[in-house]
Design a protein around this motif. Structure first.
Motif, PDB file in Angstrom:
ATOM      1  N   THR A  75       0.864  -1.171   0.000  1.00  0.00           N
ATOM      2  CA  THR A  75       0.000   0.000   0.000  1.00  0.00           C
ATOM      3  C   THR A  75       0.904   1.226   0.000  1.00  0.00           C
ATOM      4  O   THR A  75       2.130   1.114  -0.111  1.00  0.00           O
ATOM      5  N   ALA A  76       0.314   2.394   0.141  1.00  0.00           N
ATOM      6  CA  ALA A  76       1.121   3.616   0.111  1.00  0.00           C
ATOM      7  C   ALA A  76       2.156   3.628   1.230  1.00  0.00           C
ATOM      8  O   ALA A  76       3.260   4.152   1.063  1.00  0.00           O
ATOM      9  N   LYS A  77       1.818   3.025   2.405  1.00  0.00           N
ATOM     10  CA  LYS A  77       2.729   3.114   3.543  1.00  0.00           C
ATOM     11  C   LYS A  77       3.105   1.765   4.145  1.00  0.00           C
ATOM     12  O   LYS A  77       3.947   1.713   5.040  1.00  0.00           O
ATOM     13  N   ALA A  78       2.489   0.683   3.720  1.00  0.00           N
ATOM     14  CA  ALA A  78       2.690  -0.591   4.407  1.00  0.00           C
ATOM     15  C   ALA A  78       2.897  -1.723   3.416  1.00  0.00           C
ATOM     16  O   ALA A  78       2.501  -1.655   2.254  1.00  0.00           O
ATOM     17  N   LEU A  79       3.529  -2.774   3.930  1.00  0.00           N
ATOM     18  CA  LEU A  79       3.770  -3.983   3.153  1.00  0.00           C
ATOM     19  C   LEU A  79       3.161  -5.163   3.915  1.00  0.00           C
ATOM     20  O   LEU A  79       3.341  -5.287   5.129  1.00  0.00           O
ATOM     21  N   TYR A  80       2.446  -6.031   3.186  1.00  0.00           N
ATOM     22  CA  TYR A  80       1.778  -7.161   3.824  1.00  0.00           C
ATOM     23  C   TYR A  80       2.121  -8.452   3.091  1.00  0.00           C
ATOM     24  O   TYR A  80       2.327  -8.466   1.874  1.00  0.00           O
ATOM     25  N   LEU A  81       2.177  -9.545   3.852  1.00  0.00           N
ATOM     26  CA  LEU A  81       2.173 -10.890   3.306  1.00  0.00           C
ATOM     27  C   LEU A  81       0.770 -11.450   3.508  1.00  0.00           C
ATOM     28  O   LEU A  81       0.248 -11.438   4.632  1.00  0.00           O
ATOM     29  N   ILE A  82       0.152 -11.934   2.449  1.00  0.00           N
ATOM     30  CA  ILE A  82      -1.209 -12.461   2.531  1.00  0.00           C
ATOM     31  C   ILE A  82      -1.167 -13.941   2.169  1.00  0.00           C
ATOM     32  O   ILE A  82      -0.791 -14.308   1.057  1.00  0.00           O
ATOM     33  N   ARG A  90      -3.406 -12.039   6.957  1.00  0.00           N
ATOM     34  CA  ARG A  90      -2.709 -10.852   6.454  1.00  0.00           C
ATOM     35  C   ARG A  90      -1.706 -10.383   7.506  1.00  0.00           C
ATOM     36  O   ARG A  90      -2.082  -9.970   8.604  1.00  0.00           O
ATOM     37  N   VAL A  91      -0.411 -10.479   7.173  1.00  0.00           N
ATOM     38  CA  VAL A  91       0.668 -10.214   8.123  1.00  0.00           C
ATOM     39  C   VAL A  91       1.413  -8.954   7.709  1.00  0.00           C
ATOM     40  O   VAL A  91       1.901  -8.858   6.568  1.00  0.00           O
ATOM     41  N   GLY A  92       1.526  -8.010   8.611  1.00  0.00           N
ATOM     42  CA  GLY A  92       2.304  -6.812   8.339  1.00  0.00           C
ATOM     43  C   GLY A  92       3.797  -7.093   8.385  1.00  0.00           C
ATOM     44  O   GLY A  92       4.279  -7.825   9.254  1.00  0.00           O
ATOM     45  N   VAL A  93       4.534  -6.525   7.419  1.00  0.00           N
ATOM     46  CA  VAL A  93       5.987  -6.709   7.337  1.00  0.00           C
ATOM     47  C   VAL A  93       6.658  -5.391   7.690  1.00  0.00           C
ATOM     48  O   VAL A  93       6.262  -4.327   7.198  1.00  0.00           O
ATOM     49  N   SER A  94       7.688  -5.459   8.540  1.00  0.00           N
ATOM     50  CA  SER A  94       8.432  -4.256   8.930  1.00  0.00           C
ATOM     51  C   SER A  94       9.920  -4.478   8.680  1.00  0.00           C
ATOM     52  O   SER A  94      10.369  -5.600   8.444  1.00  0.00           O
ATOM     53  N   THR A 116      10.546   2.087  -0.354  1.00  0.00           N
ATOM     54  CA  THR A 116       9.084   2.086  -0.342  1.00  0.00           C
ATOM     55  C   THR A 116       8.555   0.661  -0.244  1.00  0.00           C
ATOM     56  O   THR A 116       9.265  -0.309  -0.547  1.00  0.00           O
ATOM     57  N   ALA A 117       7.278   0.552   0.154  1.00  0.00           N
ATOM     58  CA  ALA A 117       6.660  -0.762   0.249  1.00  0.00           C
ATOM     59  C   ALA A 117       6.587  -1.423  -1.117  1.00  0.00           C
ATOM     60  O   ALA A 117       6.809  -2.637  -1.248  1.00  0.00           O
ATOM     61  N   ALA A 118       6.270  -0.637  -2.146  1.00  0.00           N
ATOM     62  CA  ALA A 118       6.164  -1.208  -3.485  1.00  0.00           C
ATOM     63  C   ALA A 118       7.503  -1.763  -3.957  1.00  0.00           C
ATOM     64  O   ALA A 118       7.577  -2.861  -4.532  1.00  0.00           O
ATOM     65  N   ALA A 119       8.597  -1.014  -3.699  1.00  0.00           N
ATOM     66  CA  ALA A 119       9.922  -1.481  -4.099  1.00  0.00           C
ATOM     67  C   ALA A 119      10.311  -2.737  -3.324  1.00  0.00           C
ATOM     68  O   ALA A 119      10.900  -3.679  -3.876  1.00  0.00           O
ATOM     69  N   ALA A 120       9.975  -2.770  -2.022  1.00  0.00           N
ATOM     70  CA  ALA A 120      10.285  -3.948  -1.214  1.00  0.00           C
ATOM     71  C   ALA A 120       9.517  -5.168  -1.699  1.00  0.00           C
ATOM     72  O   ALA A 120      10.053  -6.285  -1.730  1.00  0.00           O
ATOM     73  N   ALA A 121       8.250  -4.967  -2.112  1.00  0.00           N
ATOM     74  CA  ALA A 121       7.461  -6.078  -2.623  1.00  0.00           C
ATOM     75  C   ALA A 121       8.085  -6.659  -3.887  1.00  0.00           C
ATOM     76  O   ALA A 121       8.164  -7.883  -4.053  1.00  0.00           O
ATOM     77  N   GLU A 122       8.511  -5.790  -4.792  1.00  0.00           N
ATOM     78  CA  GLU A 122       9.140  -6.262  -6.022  1.00  0.00           C
ATOM     79  C   GLU A 122      10.437  -7.010  -5.720  1.00  0.00           C
ATOM     80  O   GLU A 122      10.750  -8.028  -6.346  1.00  0.00           O
ATOM     81  N   LYS A 123      11.184  -6.508  -4.737  1.00  0.00           N
ATOM     82  CA  LYS A 123      12.457  -7.135  -4.380  1.00  0.00           C
ATOM     83  C   LYS A 123      12.247  -8.522  -3.766  1.00  0.00           C
ATOM     84  O   LYS A 123      13.038  -9.451  -3.994  1.00  0.00           O
TER      85      LYS A 123
END
Length: 724
Positions: free
Chosen positions: A206-213, A254-258, A263-270
Motif C-alpha cells: 500500500t502507500a505506507k505498508a507492506l503485507y504478506l497475505i 494478512r501479516v504486516g511486514v516491517s 518504499t513498500a512497493a519497491a520492497a514487494a518487487e524485491k
C-alpha cells in the motif's frame, strides 16, 4: 416457610431413592521411574536432558529431549523469536558414542507486549531430538552446553551444561516417554500429513505498508488460526489479521511486514520470488511449509467476512433448537412437562406470560454462560461448551437445587419470595409466577447444556475463536433456539390450556416427576465423584439426604422448627459447594497420571496423541472417543452404538485401537485437541488411519453406519475390506 401434607406415597420410598448416592468407591495413584540428567538450575529457570527409554535398544537410536522448566510466566524463545530475544542454542560436542540429530521445535505461543510480537514457550517445554548411537553395545553419553535467554518483565541470559548416560539394553520406555511424545506431537507437520495447508502467498504493498497475505484451507473448520513467518534476515512480521470463509475451512491471513528499506512497493518487487517458511497454527495443530511469494495488486482494504456471521447465527439458532431433542435434556424433562401440564384449563394471558418468562430465563442463562466464557477467555483459561460441569462448586450447587425442586414436587414445602417478588417461586403445583417461570427456564438451561448438538459445535467453535461481541451474539441465538418450544406455547397458548385441568391426579404426577429430579441429583453426585472424588460425592449426598429428611418428615412432625430451615439450607449449601475443595483422601486421580483402560468387552486405552500417531504410522486404525461423566449424549453414543453390534465386535477384537479421552475434569490437552478440530464441546469422536492421518471428525449423534463408513475411509485397503 410452612410445612404441607406430603403425598400419600411413603417417605421411605423417597429417602431410599436419595440414599443410593452414598455407595461410593476409591482408587490410588502410582509414580514411575525416570531417565534424565540432573537439573541445571537457576533462580528463574532450569534445564535438563530427558530420554524416552531407559536403555539404548537394538535399533541403535535414543529418543530424547531438552527440557526447560521456568517459574510462572517466564519463557524461553522459539527458533525464530520474533521482535526480540534469541532461541536456545545447544552444542553437543561433549557427547560420546552418540550423534545428536537436529532439535525439533514444538509449535510456539505468541506473546504480544507493547506492540512487540515474540514467539516462545511459557512455564515448560521439551524440545525433542533423536540421537543415533554408533555402538549400541556400549553406553552412550549425550551432553550439551546450552546458551538460552529466559524472559519475563526482564530478560536474563544463561549458560548451562547437562549430560546423561544411556546404558545398552532392551530399550524399554522410561517415565518421560509420554511427555516427550506429547511435545513431539506439537511439532508442525509437513507435506501431505497435515490436515491444513497454505495454498498461496502474496506480497501486497500500500502507500505506507507492506503485507504478506497467505491463503489457507483445512479439512475441518479452523478455530483460531495463527501464522508464524520466517524469511530474509532483518524483516519483522506482525500478528496476522484473520478472515474466515462461511464454512470455516478457508482462511486469509494478512501479516504486516516491517524493517524493509525504501518504499513498500519497491520492497514487494524485491521480495517477489523469495521463499518464506510459514508455520500455520490452529489450536495445538500446526503445519510448516516453504512457500514462494508473488506480488499481489496494491490495495489497502482488509479482507472481510461480513456474511459469515449471519450464517453462523443461523447455525446457532438451529443448534439450540435441536438441543431440545438431545439426550442432554433428560434431567430437565420433569420441569418441562410440569410447566406444560400445570396450565391445563388456565387463562391464555397467564399461560403466555409464564412461557415468555421461561423463554427469558433460558436466554438469560445463555448470556450468563457467555459472560463467564468471555471472562475466562480474557484471563487466558481454556474454554469450551459445558465446562461448568467440570467445576465441583457448580455441580454441588445444582445438586442442592435439584433436591429442593424434588422436595417441592413431593409437597414437602412451598416457598414465597419476599416483598415485590411475592410471586410464587415454588408452589403446590410446581414452579409458578413470573419470577418462578423465569428461574425455571434458567435452571433448566444450566442442566441441559453439558453436551453438544448438530450445528451447535460449529457455531460455538466460531464464537469462542473470536471476540466478546461474537460470543454474546452466538450464545443469544443459541438461547432463542433452545427457548423456541416455550415461545411456541406463548404464541399458541391453546397448546397448554387444552391439557387436562389439575385435579386429584396431579399429586401422583408430581411425585413421579420428583423421582425424576431425585434421579438427576444422583446423576450429579456421580459426576461430582469423577470431578472431586468419591468422598466429596458421599459427603454431598449425605447433606442432600439430610435436607430431604428435614424438609419432609422433620418439618411434617415438628412444624415449629420451620424458622430454622433458612439457616439449615444456608449451611447445607455452603458445605456442599465447599466439599469438592476439601482434601479428599480418596480423591480423583492426578491429572498427569493416565487413567487405566476401561474394563469391559472393549479395551479402551487412555488417549495419547503420540501413541495414536505410532499406531497410524504402523498401518493401524484408531477410534478416539472424547467423553465425560456429565455428557449424557456421550453415554448414549457409547451404549447404543460403540459398545453394541458390529462395532463392539470390531473394537473388542482389537481390529481398531479404541482410545478414550476423559474430559470429566478440566484437561488443557483435551481442550486443545478439540480446538484443533474447531470443536469446543462434546461428544466428539474421530477416526484415524493410513488414509486419514489427521482424523475424520464424526457427527455428535453416532450411528453404526456412520462409524463404519469412517473406518473404511481411514483404513488401508486390506483392513477396510473387513469393515464393509
Amino acid at each position: 416457610m410452612r410445612a404441607m401434607t406430603p403425598p400419600s406415597t411413603p417417605f421411605r420410598a423417597v429417602i431410599a431413592i436419595l440414599l443410593c448416592a452414598l455407595a461410593m468407591a476409591s482408587g490410588f495413584v502410582r509414580p514411575a521411574g525416570a531417565a534424565q540428567s540432573p537439573w541445571a538450575e537457576e533462580a528463574q529457570s532450569a534445564v535438563r536432558l530427558v530420554a524416552a527409554q531407559e536403555s539404548i535398544g537394538a535399533a541403535g537410536t535414543v529418543r530424547a529431549g531438552l527440557e526447560f522448566r521456568m517459574k510462572p510466566h517466564w519463557k524461553v524463545y522459539w527458533r525464530s523469536p520474533g521482535d526480540a530475544g534469541f532461541p536456545p542454542d545447544p552444542k553437543w560436542d561433549a557427547s560420546d558414542n552418540a550423534a545428536v540429530g537436529p532439535m525439533e521445535w514444538p509449535v510456539p505461543e505468541r506473546f504480544s507486549v507493547l506492540g512487540l510480537e515474540t514467539l516462545g514457550y511459557e512455564d515448560a517445554v521439551i524440545m525433542p531430538f533423536t540421537a543415533r548411537i554408533a555402538n549400541p553395545t556400549k553406553p552412550a553419553t549425550i551432553a550439551a552446553h546450552v546458551r538460552y535467554l529466559a524472559c519475563n518483565d526482564i530478560c536474563i541470559p544463561f549458560d548451562a551444561t547437562v549430560s546423561m548416560t544411556i546404558p545398552p539394553g532392551d530399550g524399554r520406555p522410561s517415565a518421560h516417554a509420554h511427555s516427550i511424545g506429547r511435545f513431539a506431537s506439537l511439532v508442525p507437520r509437513q507435506g501431505a500429513d497435515a490436515h491444513m495447508r497454505v495454498r498461496a502467498l502474496r506480497l501486497q504493498a500500500t502507500a505506507k505498508a507492506l503485507y504478506l497475505i497467505a491463503d489457507a484451507n483445512a479439512d475441518v473448520a479452523f478455530a483460531q488460526p495463527d501464522l508464524f513467518v520466517e524469511g530474509p534476515a532483518g524483516l519483522g512480521y506482525g500478528k496476522p489479521d484473520v478472515s474466515l470463509a462461511a464454512d470455516g475451512r478457508s482462511a486469509t491471513l494478512r501479516v504486516g511486514v516491517s524493517g524493509f528499506d525504501g518504499t513498500a512497493a519497491a520492497a514487494a518487487e524485491k521480495l517477489a520470488g523469495t521463499s518464506f517458511t510459514l508455520t500455520l497454527r490452529d489450536g495445538r495443530s500446526a503445519v510448516e511449509a516453504a512457500v514462494t511469494a508473488s506480488v499481489a495488486p496494491a490495495s489497502g482494504a482488509p479482507v472481510g467476512n461480513g456474511a459469515s456471521i449471519l450464517a453462523i447465527l443461523a447455525l446457532a439458532y438451529l443448534g439450540g433448537l435441536i438441543l431440545n431433542l438431545m439426550p442432554c435434556v433428560l434431567p430437565v424433562l420433569s420441569i418441562k412437562l410440569l410447566s406444560l401440564v400445570k396450565h391445563g384449563g388456565g387463562e391464555r394471558a397467564r399461560v403466555r406470560a409464564g412461557f415468555l418468562a421461561s423463554a427469558a430465563g433460558v436466554v438469560s442463562a445463555f448470556m450468563v454462560l457467555a459472560g463467564g466464557l468471555i471472562a475466562f477467555k480474557g484471563a487466558g483459561a481454556a474454554i469450551g461448551w459445558g465446562i461448568q460441569f467440570q467445576q465441583g462448586w457448580f455441580l454441588a450447587g445444582m445438586a442442592v437445587l435439584v433436591t429442593l425442586f424434588a422436595c417441592n414436587m413431593w409437597g414437602f414445602f412451598e416457598f414465597r419470595l419476599p416483598g415485590a417478588l411475592a410471586d410464587k417461586a415454588m408452589a403446590g403445583h410446581g414452579v409458578g409466577g413470573i419470577a418462578g417461570h423465569f428461574l425455571q427456564g434458567a435452571f433448566a438451561t444450566l442442566l441441559a447444556t453439558p453436551c453438544s448438538a448438530p450445528f451447535l459445535g460449529t457455531a460455538v467453535g466460531f464464537a469462542l475463536a473470536r471476540g466478546p461481541a461474537e460470543i454474546a451474539a452466538v450464545f443469544a441465538f443459541l438461547g432463542f433456539g433452545l427457548a423456541t418450544p416455550y415461545l411456541a406455547v406463548a404464541a399458541f397458548p391453546a397448546l397448554a390450556t387444552r391439557m387436562p385441568k389439575p385435579g386429584p391426579w396431579m399429586p401422583r404426577f408430581k411425585f413421579v416427576l420428583g423421582l425424576a429430579l431425585a434421579a438427576t441429583a444422583i446423576w450429579l453426585l456421580s459426576v461430582i465423584a469423577g470431578v472431586a472424588g468419591w468422598n466429596a460425592a458421599a459427603a454431598i449426598g449425605g447433606l442432600l439426604v439430610l435436607t430431604a429428611i428435614w424438609m419432609g418428615p422433620v418439618m411434617h412432625r415438628m412444624p415449629e422448627l420451620r424458622r430454622a430451615t433458612p439457616i439449615l439450607l444456608t449451611v447445607v449449601s455452603v458445605l456442599a459447594v465447599g466439599a469438592p475443595y476439601v482434601g479428599d483422601l480418596n480423591g480423583p486421580p492426578d491429572p498427569a497420571t493416565p487413567a487405566a483402560p476401561t474394563a469391559g468387552k472393549i479395551a479402551w486405552k487412555p488417549f495419547d496423541r503420540a501413541a495414536l500417531d505410532a499406531v497410524v504410522a504402523g498401518g493401524g486404525t484408531v477410534l478416539v472417543d472424547v467423553t465425560a461423566d456429565w455428557c449424557i449424549t456421550c453415554q448414549v453414543n457409547k451404549t447404543l452404538v460403540l459398545e453394541r453390534g458390529r462395532l463392539a465386535d470390531i473394537l473388542g477384537r482389537g481390529e481398531v485401537t479404541a482410545m478414550r479421552a476423559d474430559w470429566t475434569r478440566p484437561d488443557p490437552d483435551i481442550a486443545a485437541y478439540l480446538a484443533s478440530f474447531g470443536r469446543y464441546g462434546i461428544p466428539f469422536n474421530a477416526v484415524y488411519g493410513p488414509n486419514a492421518k489427521d482424523g475424520i471428525a464424526l457427527p455428535e449423534l453416532l450411528s453404526e453406519s456412520v462409524v463404519l463408513d469412517a473406518l473404511v475411509r481411514a483404513s488401508s485397503t486390506a483392513v477396510a475390506a473387513r469393515f464393509r
